[in-house]
Design an enzyme around this catalytic site. Structure first.
Site, PDB file in Angstrom:
ATOM      1  N   GLY A  46      13.109 -45.609 -58.857  1.00 62.47           N
ATOM      2  CA  GLY A  46      14.229 -46.240 -59.550  1.00 62.47           C
ATOM      3  C   GLY A  46      14.307 -47.712 -59.189  1.00 62.47           C
ATOM      4  N   GLN A  51      18.538 -55.624 -57.718  1.00 65.20           N
ATOM      5  CA  GLN A  51      17.407 -55.781 -56.792  1.00 65.20           C
ATOM      6  C   GLN A  51      16.420 -56.862 -57.215  1.00 65.20           C
ATOM      7  OE1 GLN A  51      16.773 -51.312 -56.870  1.00 65.20           O
ATOM      8  NE2 GLN A  51      16.029 -51.793 -54.830  1.00 65.20           N
ATOM      9  N   CYS A  92      14.522 -47.239 -49.921  1.00 64.88           N
ATOM     10  CA  CYS A  92      14.906 -48.235 -50.921  1.00 64.88           C
ATOM     11  C   CYS A  92      13.861 -49.339 -50.939  1.00 64.88           C
ATOM     12  CB  CYS A  92      16.274 -48.822 -50.561  1.00 64.88           C
ATOM     13  SG  CYS A  92      16.867 -50.044 -51.739  1.00 64.88           S
ATOM     14  N   LEU A  93      13.501 -49.781 -52.131  1.00 57.93           N
ATOM     15  CA  LEU A  93      12.503 -50.849 -52.253  1.00 57.93           C
ATOM     16  C   LEU A  93      13.017 -52.154 -51.640  1.00 57.93           C
ATOM     17  CD1 LEU A  93      11.255 -50.113 -55.885  1.00 57.93           C
ATOM     18  CD2 LEU A  93      10.075 -49.587 -53.729  1.00 57.93           C
ATOM     19  N   HIS A 134      22.227 -43.603 -56.067  1.00 58.50           N
ATOM     20  CA  HIS A 134      21.652 -44.715 -55.289  1.00 58.50           C
ATOM     21  C   HIS A 134      21.596 -45.988 -56.153  1.00 58.50           C
ATOM     22  CE1 HIS A 134      18.415 -46.277 -52.392  1.00 58.50           C
ATOM     23  NE2 HIS A 134      18.279 -47.077 -53.438  1.00 58.50           N
ATOM     24  N   GLU A 135      21.166 -45.838 -57.408  1.00 55.25           N
ATOM     25  CA  GLU A 135      21.043 -47.012 -58.303  1.00 55.25           C
ATOM     26  C   GLU A 135      22.412 -47.539 -58.720  1.00 55.25           C
ATOM     27  OE1 GLU A 135      18.302 -48.160 -58.109  1.00 55.25           O
ATOM     28  OE2 GLU A 135      17.054 -46.416 -57.752  1.00 55.25           O
ATOM     29  N   HIS A 138      23.786 -49.762 -56.123  1.00 54.31           N
ATOM     30  CA  HIS A 138      23.229 -51.130 -56.145  1.00 54.31           C
ATOM     31  C   HIS A 138      24.044 -52.028 -57.083  1.00 54.31           C
ATOM     32  CE1 HIS A 138      19.640 -51.132 -53.671  1.00 54.31           C
ATOM     33  NE2 HIS A 138      19.091 -50.100 -54.294  1.00 54.31           N
TER      34      HIS A 138
HETATM   35  O1  GNR Z   1      11.769 -45.432 -54.759  1.00 57.47           O
HETATM   36  C1  GNR Z   1      12.817 -45.022 -54.271  1.00 57.47           C
HETATM   37  N1  GNR Z   1      12.851 -43.834 -53.632  1.00 57.47           N
HETATM   38  C2  GNR Z   1      14.013 -43.216 -53.238  1.00 57.47           C
HETATM   39  C3  GNR Z   1      13.896 -42.159 -52.357  1.00 57.47           C
HETATM   40  C4  GNR Z   1      15.023 -41.489 -51.938  1.00 57.47           C
HETATM   41  C5  GNR Z   1      16.253 -41.856 -52.410  1.00 57.47           C
HETATM   42  C6  GNR Z   1      16.390 -42.916 -53.266  1.00 57.47           C
HETATM   43  C7  GNR Z   1      15.275 -43.588 -53.687  1.00 57.47           C
HETATM   44  S1  GNR Z   1      15.435 -44.904 -54.796  1.00 57.47           S
HETATM   45  C8  GNR Z   1      14.030 -45.856 -54.346  1.00 57.47           C
HETATM   46  C9  GNR Z   1      13.874 -47.044 -55.263  1.00 57.47           C
HETATM   47  C10 GNR Z   1      15.049 -47.973 -55.051  1.00 57.47           C
HETATM   48  O2  GNR Z   1      15.200 -48.658 -54.083  1.00 57.47           O
HETATM   49  N2  GNR Z   1      15.960 -47.977 -55.973  1.00 57.47           N
HETATM   50  O3  GNR Z   1      17.054 -48.735 -55.830  1.00 57.47           O
HETATM   51 NI    NI Z   2      17.381 -48.962 -53.720  1.00 59.19          NI
END
Ligand code: GNR
Ligand code: NI
Length: 194
Positions: A46, A51, A92-93, A134-135, A138
């Site tokens: 995601g 980001q 998270c990236l 999670h998104e 953000h």
């Molecule tokens: O790539 C991603 N993997 C992930 C793994 C567990 C819970 C949430 C995520 S989201 C993350 C990509 C990201 O940072 N999205 O904002």
């Molecule tokens: Ni993230």
């Protein structure tokens, strides 16, 4: 094809609040394409516009193994969440190589607009539910590490700041040897953004 630069925690811009999308034009479609490419390239499941320093309510998700089931969420809202909780080891990236367990509602219903501005609803569970929440966090300026203990948060911050300083030092060496460094990749610490 453009791969965008992903902001790294603790960059202050990750805490900006995203504004709603109002025009569903070619510029928006280009950003969706670039964000999808950036997510696939990372690779991640995601990516929120926040980001990539675009503070609009836009998220892309693809949790498929085949990496060909792109989902786009514009102006998303969680309209229902289960009482039941689910704990998942999140990453998270924007917080590379760091993982931590986060508890969230196990199932959610999200209402959003697609890239043409048409509304839809999606009931999600499992990894998709984790990813949606999670998104959406953000877009509100929240990074998953904020759910971890203050001790863990401090450890994460110092580890990432150390890495930033290392990147900064490498850049200085590049400059001395007249090797050009992409300004967009200039560490936030050098730009007074931390
Ligand atoms: O790539 C991603 N993997 C992930 C793994 C567990 C819970 C949430 C995520 S989201 C993350 C990509 C990201 O940072 N999205 O904002
Ligand atoms: Ni993230």
């Amino acid at each position: 094809m453009t791969t965008l630069t992903i902001l790294r925690y603790p960059d202050k811009r990750l805490h900006k609040i995203a504004r709603p999308v109002t025009s569903f034009d070619a510029r928006l479609k280009k950003l969706v394409t670039d964000m999808a490419e950036t997510m696939y390239n990372a690779p991640g499941v995601g990516l929120a516009a926040t980001q990539v320093d675009e503070h609009i309510q836009l998220v892309v998700i693809d949790i498929s193994d085949t990496r060909n089931e792109l989902r786009v969420f514009i102006n998303p809202e969680i309209v229902w969440q289960s009482e039941e909780k689910f704990v998942y080891e999140e990453g998270c990236l924007s917080v590379p190589d760091i993982y931590g367990a986060v508890e969230r509602p196990a199932q959610v219903t999200v209402r959003a607009l697609n890239v043409d501005g048409n509304p839809f609803e999606l009931r999600a569970e499992g990894l998709l539910a984790v990813c949606v929440q999670h998104e959406l966090d953000h877009l509100k300026g929240t990074v998953f590490v904020e759910y971890l203990s203050p001790l863990k948060q401090n450890r994460i911050k110092s580890r990432l700041l150390k890495e930033e300083r290392q990147i900064a030092r490498q850049m200085e060496r590049n400059n001395e040897r007249n090797i050009d460094t992409d300004v967009t990749k200039k560490p936030a610490i050098k730009r007074g953004l931390l």
